[in-house]
Each structure stands twice: as structure tokens, then as C-alpha cells.
Design a protein around this motif. Structure first.
Motif, PDB file in Angstrom:
ATOM      1  N   TYR A   3       0.723  -1.265  -0.148  1.00  6.30           N
ATOM      2  CA  TYR A   3       0.044   0.045   0.028  1.00  6.30           C
ATOM      3  C   TYR A   3       0.913   1.285  -0.026  1.00  6.30           C
ATOM      4  N   THR A   4       1.962   1.380   0.569  1.00  6.36           N
ATOM      5  CA  THR A   4       2.716   2.551   1.018  1.00  6.36           C
ATOM      6  C   THR A   4       3.650   2.885  -0.361  1.00  6.36           C
ATOM      7  N   ILE A   5       3.803   1.941  -1.083  1.00 12.10           N
ATOM      8  CA  ILE A   5       4.515   2.096  -2.325  1.00 12.10           C
ATOM      9  C   ILE A   5       3.712   2.505  -3.665  1.00 12.10           C
ATOM     10  N   ILE A   6       2.475   2.213  -3.591  1.00  8.85           N
ATOM     11  CA  ILE A   6       1.546   2.118  -4.780  1.00  8.85           C
ATOM     12  C   ILE A   6       1.179   3.726  -5.267  1.00  8.85           C
ATOM     13  N   LYS A   7       1.654   3.802  -6.312  1.00  9.66           N
ATOM     14  CA  LYS A   7       1.170   5.115  -6.879  1.00  9.66           C
ATOM     15  C   LYS A   7      -0.181   5.311  -7.565  1.00  9.66           C
ATOM     16  N   ASP A   8      -0.397   4.088  -8.241  1.00 14.26           N
ATOM     17  CA  ASP A   8      -1.559   4.162  -9.038  1.00 14.26           C
ATOM     18  C   ASP A   8      -1.742   2.502  -9.384  1.00 14.26           C
ATOM     19  N   ILE A   9      -2.959   2.367  -9.941  1.00  7.94           N
ATOM     20  CA  ILE A   9      -3.225   1.009 -10.363  1.00  7.94           C
ATOM     21  C   ILE A   9      -3.402   0.620 -11.739  1.00  7.94           C
ATOM     22  N   PRO A  10      -3.485  -0.502 -12.485  1.00  7.13           N
ATOM     23  CA  PRO A  10      -3.209  -1.823 -11.495  1.00  7.13           C
ATOM     24  C   PRO A  10      -1.891  -1.893 -10.841  1.00  7.13           C
ATOM     25  N   TYR A  11      -1.704  -2.543  -9.756  1.00  3.52           N
ATOM     26  CA  TYR A  11      -0.691  -2.844  -8.992  1.00  3.52           C
ATOM     27  C   TYR A  11       0.529  -3.428  -9.856  1.00  3.52           C
ATOM     28  N   ASP A  12       1.337  -2.668 -10.354  1.00  6.31           N
ATOM     29  CA  ASP A  12       2.156  -3.443 -11.252  1.00  6.31           C
ATOM     30  C   ASP A  12       3.668  -2.573 -11.030  1.00  6.31           C
ATOM     31  N   ARG A  13       4.653  -3.137 -11.062  1.00  8.67           N
ATOM     32  CA  ARG A  13       5.941  -2.363 -10.907  1.00  8.67           C
ATOM     33  C   ARG A  13       6.125  -0.889 -11.347  1.00  8.67           C
ATOM     34  N   PRO A  14       5.848  -0.741 -12.458  1.00  2.00           N
ATOM     35  CA  PRO A  14       5.940   0.646 -13.065  1.00  2.00           C
ATOM     36  C   PRO A  14       5.264   1.717 -12.248  1.00  2.00           C
ATOM     37  N   LEU A  15       4.107   1.273 -11.678  1.00  2.00           N
ATOM     38  CA  LEU A  15       3.229   2.458 -11.035  1.00  2.00           C
ATOM     39  C   LEU A  15       3.571   2.307  -9.355  1.00  2.00           C
ATOM     40  N   THR A  16       4.724   1.621  -9.017  1.00  2.00           N
ATOM     41  CA  THR A  16       5.122   1.910  -7.666  1.00  2.00           C
ATOM     42  C   THR A  16       6.127   2.379  -7.532  1.00  2.00           C
ATOM     43  N   THR A  17       6.575   2.897  -6.275  1.00  2.00           N
ATOM     44  CA  THR A  17       7.909   3.686  -6.140  1.00  2.00           C
ATOM     45  C   THR A  17       9.412   2.598  -6.489  1.00  2.00           C
ATOM     46  N   MET A  18       8.901   1.428  -6.970  1.00  2.00           N
ATOM     47  CA  MET A  18       9.971   0.430  -7.233  1.00  2.00           C
ATOM     48  C   MET A  18      10.362   0.717  -8.606  1.00  2.00           C
ATOM     49  N   ASN A  19       9.554   1.666  -9.316  1.00  2.00           N
ATOM     50  CA  ASN A  19       9.886   1.828 -10.861  1.00  2.00           C
ATOM     51  C   ASN A  19      11.060   2.474 -11.228  1.00  2.00           C
ATOM     52  N   VAL A  20      11.856   2.955 -10.332  1.00  2.00           N
ATOM     53  CA  VAL A  20      13.267   3.360 -10.553  1.00  2.00           C
ATOM     54  C   VAL A  20      14.366   2.330 -10.593  1.00  2.00           C
TER      55      VAL A  20
ATOM     56  N   SER B 168      -9.378   7.515  -3.680  1.00  2.00           N
ATOM     57  CA  SER B 168     -10.457   7.154  -4.817  1.00  2.00           C
ATOM     58  C   SER B 168      -9.703   6.774  -5.876  1.00  2.00           C
ATOM     59  N   ASN B 169      -8.682   7.331  -6.386  1.00  2.00           N
ATOM     60  CA  ASN B 169      -7.835   6.857  -7.511  1.00  2.00           C
ATOM     61  C   ASN B 169      -7.558   5.127  -7.274  1.00  2.00           C
ATOM     62  N   ILE B 170      -7.031   4.810  -6.557  1.00  2.00           N
ATOM     63  CA  ILE B 170      -6.601   3.240  -6.466  1.00  2.00           C
ATOM     64  C   ILE B 170      -7.732   2.366  -5.966  1.00  2.00           C
ATOM     65  N   LEU B 171      -8.970   3.070  -5.748  1.00  2.00           N
ATOM     66  CA  LEU B 171     -10.145   2.038  -5.264  1.00  2.00           C
ATOM     67  C   LEU B 171     -11.110   2.487  -6.369  1.00  2.00           C
ATOM     68  N   THR B 172     -10.617   3.310  -7.395  1.00  2.00           N
ATOM     69  CA  THR B 172     -11.518   3.576  -8.373  1.00  2.00           C
ATOM     70  C   THR B 172     -13.176   3.566  -7.962  1.00  2.00           C
ATOM     71  N   ILE B 173     -13.205   4.522  -6.824  1.00  2.00           N
ATOM     72  CA  ILE B 173     -14.348   4.936  -6.385  1.00  2.00           C
ATOM     73  C   ILE B 173     -14.740   6.369  -6.879  1.00  2.00           C
ATOM     74  N   GLU B 174     -15.933   6.713  -7.535  1.00  2.00           N
ATOM     75  CA  GLU B 174     -16.298   8.010  -7.695  1.00  2.00           C
ATOM     76  C   GLU B 174     -17.533   8.331  -6.808  1.00  2.00           C
ATOM     77  N   PRO B 175     -17.429   8.829  -5.732  1.00  2.00           N
ATOM     78  CA  PRO B 175     -18.466   9.232  -4.756  1.00  2.00           C
ATOM     79  C   PRO B 175     -19.431   9.860  -5.329  1.00  2.00           C
ATOM     80  N   GLU B 176     -20.789   9.677  -5.020  1.00  2.00           N
ATOM     81  CA  GLU B 176     -21.811  10.668  -5.337  1.00  2.00           C
ATOM     82  C   GLU B 176     -22.082  11.920  -4.408  1.00  2.00           C
ATOM     83  N   TYR B 177     -21.541  11.605  -3.109  1.00  2.00           N
ATOM     84  CA  TYR B 177     -21.801  12.835  -2.252  1.00  2.00           C
ATOM     85  C   TYR B 177     -20.763  12.798  -1.353  1.00  2.00           C
ATOM     86  N   LEU B 178     -20.473  13.971  -0.731  1.00  2.00           N
ATOM     87  CA  LEU B 178     -19.662  14.276   0.366  1.00  2.00           C
ATOM     88  C   LEU B 178     -20.233  14.092   1.627  1.00  2.00           C
TER      89      LEU B 178
END
Ligand code: ZN
Ligand code: ZN
Ligand code: FE
Length: 733
Positions: free
Chosen positions: A105-122, A418-428
Motif C-alpha cells: 500500500y505505501t509504495i503504490i502510486k496508481d493501479i493496476p498494481y504493477d512495478r511501473p506504478l510503484t515507487t520501485m519503478n526506478v 479514490s484513485n486506487i480504489l476507483t471509487i467515484e463518490p456521489e456525495y460528500l
């Protein structure tokens, strides 16, 4: 096999026995990080006879990217063995990991969970690592953070100016420095720890002075349960909590042990203890320390440091050295804190005090599904919550939004989650308090409609939802403060309600907070307000420390404030009643950290004394709302202290028992009047073990069905769940 958004699909062919075996194995021995919600079996019409090998199909990247991101997990036994195996190519490599363990969780920048989208990309994988990564039979197959000495991140030792110290083995050097009594900021999984040798009084005193933290307990980290057992009591359930993949800090009763400094957790009967969870921790501890102090590296009230440049700047004055590394932490996550509470329902014996690393982003699942909303939580112990159907995703503990960096981190968290969970809330959804920064944020953003939920209603709904309860219940909600429907500061509430609505049927009678917020830091002010109600100006004659400790003009000014109602807002908060009693019996009149007076009051309860007399109180009916008046209790306490000094322990016990009795008293009245038998206990006061256990046992004995928190904190840290449920319910209906 296909591993995608909807879970894992396995097509198997074989004899019935073999298939049954496989399913049985899946259920009884799932892979360490797998969570199995359900297994659905579909029988194919006929055997195709085409499966001759094990194959993993690639998931469709364009399909809905519903994230099933794992929390960060402690280093697994297999990796640990390799770590200390001098023949292994990863011998002493501080970032060893595999499919079963490591950062997520702490190294994931975006999904899908794949190395290029983690801080291991470098860190491009070396050939050997890639072969492991690409081999389905390998333990490191598709382990995104896979790395080794050749290709992966490295540690470095810096001085407190951030200058590199050239040494052959920075970890060994760190160990030497720790042994010399130095304070080292060590970069971990979700942030930095400050590490110190817990045997070294001078070093700890140094840390306390530099952190400006006189009393707040420091957490300890050890490598093995056996080591922990030397300085703390560990029962079977606590051992399980310590060993859990979440590797939380577990509150454990201290055991007398002369080697450990008394400065670690003064005036507290517990230590917060965790087991090592990263390979780096093991390298520091093994053969070197029985334990290390590992406290979050932050300046009071600021969020835990997690970015290197930020950490070196902010921690410069606290730490002597930094042990850093170049695997970036993308999102911060503090250590989680839990406690085993015996006597509760077996499934409910874990009380989560802070929910963060190891738990997030695992969903809290309930029975009912609701439209997606974004709940913004409270202000002090902020968490946010996003839901998808019946899956509610709480963020990790964010902190006190009044600090700008914390507030900013809430905003980042909203985008990130909201990005990594792909949730688009209808209300706050936000609190009713108009001045909470989370409330203001909700109304300032213009994208989504905002909805407000009363604080204690949200507490109640949070406990109801995690217990699968949706019919009308009694909510006993005791906390520090929450904005009431009448604009006053509530906190000692008996509600009757469901997700739709609530009614306030009883509460503690309002009392004055002399000086408003100042009374929270200086609880003696609340004690004086009670004393003023009873004795008027004559209280100055009382020979009790809460009075005699105050110099003349200051005391007089406070009494004037009470008399004229100047800066003396009203509250019904039980949290503040604990503070008042703590100050009154001279346990603590001034606090350094939140809830300290109440915590020390609980720790003043004598061991082994099961029962004491309760103290008097009054209940009167005010237009159909029961008011609980504790002035008789305060008066009795004052009389007791005057008769005999040194009554702290027994008075603390009597006070606790009285609160428990009041809860039972009111709940019975409500049941008699309305026939409701379900009781939920929520609010920060229920972190108090004595109150939680005794309310639970007492009410259960009286035939109530009692529900407590076990998935989210009883504090405001669990509030966003309740907000989200109430809002979702309203939108749906
Ligand atoms: Zn592993
Ligand atoms: Zn490698
Ligand atoms: Fe609260």
C-alpha cells in the motif's frame, strides 16, 4: 487461473477427490496474503481434457480496475531465513521480499498494481530477479517490489545535517551508534521511526527533551515473543496479535524488569510493543538488542515524517543520525495500535486504537450495500472513508487537521484512495461542526453535494454497521466532544436510533469548560467548575490539592468565569468528566497529550480489587430527556479526600464503577420505556478497558445484546465509517 478485479477464477480438471482436496487446501491454508470472502463452484459440462499445465492468464488491463491492493506486510519466514543465510544471494539485504510479504500500500502510486506504478519503478530488475519474477513456480513470481543487492534500493547513513557518512555497513554502524546512546531516525515502511536503546536512561531523557514529550509512552520493538515476555505479560491472544501480518503495536501489561528504563512509559501500566516487521528491523535487532524504542518520528502534532528531504529537515533537531534508503514511501502510514480486551465476545476481543499500517486499505464489510460516498471524518483523529457497495475503505489514521501538513495529507489521501480504489463518490459527508476543517472543506469544494451528520449519531452507526445491525438500537456514545444538534458540545449521550435518524433520550447534565478549549489541556479547570457549582466561592476553603495548588488571582479569575459564564461553554462530555475526576483526586491536573488525564486515571485503578462502593448521582427527567447529574458524586469524592489522603486508587475504582452503573441504569430505563434490547457502545471513552469490559458484562448480565467495536476504532478514527453509512442510507432511501 485468472486474477482480476472480481477475484480469482480457477479452472480445474481432475478427479472429484483431487478437486475437493484443492478446495479444501484453499480454504484451510490460503496463501498468507489472500483473503477469501467466498468460493463459488461452477461445474463445467464436460471435461475438455485440455489442461496439461498450470497457467496464469493475463488480466485485461482495460477491464474495470477494481483495486484489490494488499496492505503492507511483515517479512515472511522464508525471506527471513534467506536474510540470515550467508550462502543466499540476498544475505543481509534489507529489502528482501516476496509474493507473501513486503511493502504494498505505501509504495503504490496508481493501479493496476504493477512495478511501473510503484515507487520501485526506478529500480529495473536484474536478470536473476527477473527470472524469479517471471517464474510461476517461484516464490517471487509477480512480486512487484522484488529486489536484490544488484538491482534494488540501498540504505545510507547520514548525520543530522543530512550529510552522507561513508561506512562499509551503515546498518552495523547504526547499531554501534544506538549502543552509544544516539538517537537515530530510521526510515521504515510507512514513515520514519526514532530509535533509541531502551536501557539507556540518558538517551531516552534526551529524546524526551528534544521531542518535548515528558510522559507520552514510547513504543518498543523486539525481534521475538520471548524477548517481549521478559518485560511484558503476553497471553495467547496477545501473542497472536503481535504475530499477525499487520504487525501492530499491542498494548501489553508491563512486567517488572530492571534492564528497561522507567522513562519509557511513566505513570502507565502498559507498554506499546510490536514485533520487527521489515528486514531492516531484523538486521538492527538480531544479536544486538533485546528491544529498541521505535517511536513515530514526528514533531508533536505533525504527521509522521516519510519523505527524505522533509524528514532530514524536520527531524534535524531531534535525531543524531538518519538511516535512510532510496525506496520512496508514496503514502505515509503510522504503526497501528491494538489491544486485547478479555471478557468480551470472543470475536470482539481486539480493540483497534489506531488503524493504519497493516490494516489499510482492507475493507470493512457490512451486510447492506449503499451508494458510494466520501466521508470526511472528524477533525482531531481524522480518517476518511470511501465505499463501494458494502465495502467500506477507511484511510489510515491521518491525524489532527488543525495542522496544515495534516490537512494537506487528508486532501492527498482523498485523491489517492479514490484513485486506487476507483471509487467515484456521489456525495460528500462531513460532521455537523461548522468549524471543523473537514466540514469547511466539504462545503468549499463545489464538485459534489455535501451532507452533514451529527457526530454521535455517526459514532453509533459506525458500531452498528461493523456489527451488521440496522434496526433501532440504544447507542451509548461517550467521547471527548462532538457538536450537538443544539449547538452544544455533546459527549455523554444515550441515543435511540438507526441509520436513518436518532433521538437523544438521555445525557450527562451540562457542565462548564472554564476557558473553553483550554480546559482540555488543563483539566483542573473542569474540576473547579464542578466545585463552584457545589460550593460557590467557599470552595477556596477546601483543603484539597486541586484548589490549594492554584495561586490566588488565577483561582479567583476562574471562579469569576464560572459565576458570570465568561468563556465557559457547556458540555455533556464523559471524556471531560474523566479529566475532571483525574484532576480532582490529583492524578493529573495538566495534560501533555490527548486523553492523558483519563488514561492515568484508569491506570490508577488498583489491581486485584474487584469491587468497591459506587458513588451517588441523580437522574432527573427534563422534558422527557433524562439528565444525569454527577454533582453528588463530586461532593462525595471531595469528602473522601478530606477524610483520608492517598485515596486515589480506590476513588478511581469507585468512579469507574459509578459510570458503569449509570450506563446500566439508563439502558434499563430506555428498555422499560421502549422495549429496545440492543446496545452499541461507541466513542473514545470505550478505549478505557475497565469501562468497556464492565459495561459489556454488566449489560449482558441484564439481558441486553451488547455490540462493541472491533474493526474500526471506537474513537473519532472510526467516525468516517458511520458518516458514510448514514449518508449512503439516506441517498439509497
Ligand atoms: Zn517473503
Ligand atoms: Zn536483483
Ligand atoms: Fe467523537
Amino acid at each position: 487461473m485468472l486474477n482480476d478485479s472480481s477475484g480469482v477464477t480457477i479452472e480445474i480438471e481432475g478427479t472429484q477427490d483431487a478437486i475437493d482436496n484443492l478446495i479444501d487446501h484453499l480454504v484451510t491454508k490460503p496463501p498468507p496474503l489472500a483473503t477469501i470472502d467466498e468460493i463459488t463452484l461452477i461445474r463445467a459440462n464436460e471435461s475438455k481434457g485440455e489442461y496439461t499445465e498450470f497457467k496464469i492468464k493475463h488480466s485485461d488491463a482495460n477491464a474495470e480496475r477494481e483495486a484489490l491492493i494488499s496492505p503492507d506486510t511483515n517479512v515472511c519466514p522464508a525471506c527471513l531465513e534467506e536474510l540470515f543465510d550467508s550462502t543466499n544471494r540476498r544475505y543481509r539485504y534489507p529489502f528482501i521480499n516476496c509474493t507473501d510479504c513486503g511493502p504494498r500500500y505505501t509504495i503504490i502510486k496508481d493501479i493496476p498494481y504493477d512495478r511501473p506504478l510503484t515507487t520501485m519503478n526506478v529500480f529495473p530488475m536484474c536478470e536473476e530477479c527477473y527470472m524469479e519474477y517471471d517464474d510461476p513456480s517461484n516464490r517471487r513470481f509477480h512480486a512487484q517490489p522484488n529486489a536484490c543487492w544488484t538491482c534494488g534500493p540501498m540504505v545510507q547513513l547520514l548525520n543530522n545535517d543530512g550529510k552522507l557518512i561513508e561506512v562499509e555497513d551503515p546498518i552495523e554502524e547504526t547499531v554501534n551508534l544506538l549502543k552509544q546512546g544516539k538517537i537515530i531516525a530510521v526510515k521504515g515502511l510507512g514513515g520514519y521511526h526514532l530509535m533509541v536503546d531502551p536501557m539507556n536512561d540518558t538517551a531516552i531523557a534526551n529524546l524526551r527533551q528534544r521531542k518535548k514529550r515528558e510522559c507520552k509512552p514510547f513504543a518498543l520493538m523486539s525481534e521475538t515473543i520471548e524477548q517481549i515476555k521478559k518485560y511484558a505479560h503476553v497471553n495467547e491472544a496477545e501473542e497472536k496479535l503481535l504475530l499477525g501480518v499487520e504487525r501492530p503495536i499491542v498494548l501489553l501489561q508491563k512486567r517488572p524488569f530492571k534492564n528497561i528504563s522507567s522513562l519509557i512509559a511513566p505513570k502507565n501500566q502498559d507498554y506499546g510493543v510490536m514485533l520487527a516487521y521489515t528486514p531492516l528491523h531484523y538486521l538492527l535487532l538480531r544479536d544486538n538488542f533485546m528491544a529498541l524504542i521505535a517511536t513515530s518520528a514526528n514533531i508533536t502534532d505533525e504527521p509522521i515524517a516519510y519523505k527524505d528531504t522533509d524528514a532530514t529537515k524536520r527531524l534535524q533537531k531531534i535525531t543524531d543520525y538518519f538511516l535512510i534508503h532510496n525506496r520512496e514511501i508514496h503514502i505515509r502510514a503510522d504503526d497501528s495500535i491494538v489491544r486485547h480486551v478479555p471478557n468480551l465476545k470472543p470475536s470482539h476481543q481486539t480493540s483497534i486504537i489506531r488503524r493504519a499500517r497493516g490494516y489499510v486499505p482492507r475493507a470493512v464489510m457490512g451486510k447492506e450495500a449503499f451508494p458510494s460516498v466520501l466521508a470526511l471524518g472528524a477533525e482531531l483523529k481524522n480518517t476518511i472513508c470511501l465505499n463501494k457497495g458494502n465495502k467500506f475503505f477507511l484511510s489510515q489514521h491521518i491525524g489532527d487537521l488543525k495542522n496544515l501538513p495534516v490537512f494537506n495529507s487528508m486532501k492527498e489521501m482523498i485523491i489517492h484512495l479514490s484513485n486506487i480504489l476507483t471509487i467515484e463518490p456521489e456525495y460528500l459527508v462531513c460532521d455537523l461542526h461548522p468549524d471543523f476543517l473537514s466540514t469547511r472543506y466539504a462545503f468549499e469544494q463545489k464538485k459534489l453535494p455535501a451532507m452533514q451528520v451529527q457526530h454521535h449519531h455517526a459514532h453509533m452507526a459506525s458500531c452498528m454497521y461493523e456489527n451488521g445491525l440496522s434496526t433501532i438500537a440504544i447507542g451509548v456514545v461517550f467521547d471527548g466532544v462532538g457538536y450537538g444538534s443544539d449547538g452544544k458540545a455533546w459527549g455523554g449521550e444515550f441515543l435511540v436510533g438507526d441509520y436513518h435518524d436518532f433521538e437523544r433520550v438521555a445525557h450527562f447534565q451540562y457542565f462548564k469548560l472554564l476557558g473553553g478549549d483550554k480546559a482540555v489541556k488543563e483539566p483542573y479547570r473542569i474540576a473547579l467548575a464542578f466545585l463552584y457549582d457545589i460550593y460557590g466561592y467557599d470552595l477556596t476553603e477546601l483543603p484539597i490539592s486541586v484548589v490549594t495548588n492554584r495561586a490566588d488571582p488565577a483561582l479567583y479569575i476562574l471562579l469569576k468565569m464560572a459565576e458570570k459564564n465568561i468563556n465557559a461553554p457547556l458540555t455533556s462530555s464523559v471524556g471531560r468528566i474523566f479529566d475532571a475526576v483525574s484532576a480532582l483526586i490529583d492524578v493529573r491536573g495538566l495534560v501533555e497529550y490527548e486523553a492523558q488525564a483519563a488514561i492515568e486515571l484508569e491506570h490508577a485503578i488498583p489491581h486485584g480489587v474487584a469491587i468497591a462502593q459506587t458513588l451517588p448521582y441523580h437522574i432527573h427527567d427534563d422534558n422527557g430527556v433524562w439528565q444525569i447529574d454527577i454533582h453528588p458524586m463530586i461532593q462525595r469524592i471531595v469528602e473522601s479526600i478530606q477524610v483520608r489522603k492517598g485515596m486515589q486508587n480506590i476513588l478511581s475504582l469507585q468512579f469507574h464503577q459509578t459510570i458503569v452503573k449509570i450506563v446500566a441504569d439508563i439502558c434499563q430505563r430506555i428498555r422499560d420505556a421502549r422495549g429496545i434490547n440492543d446496545v452499541v457502545l461507541s466513542g473514545g471513552v470505550f478505549l478505557n478497558q475497565f469501562i468497556l469490559i464492565n459495561c459489556y458484562e454488566n449489560l449482558t448480565k441484564l439481558g441486553f445484546k451488547v455490540y462493541t467495536h472491533t474493526k474500526v476504532p471506537a474513537t473519532d478514527g472510526g467516525l468516517s465509517l458511520g458518516q458514510a453509512v448514514i449518508a449512503g442510507y439516506k441517498i439509497r432511501n
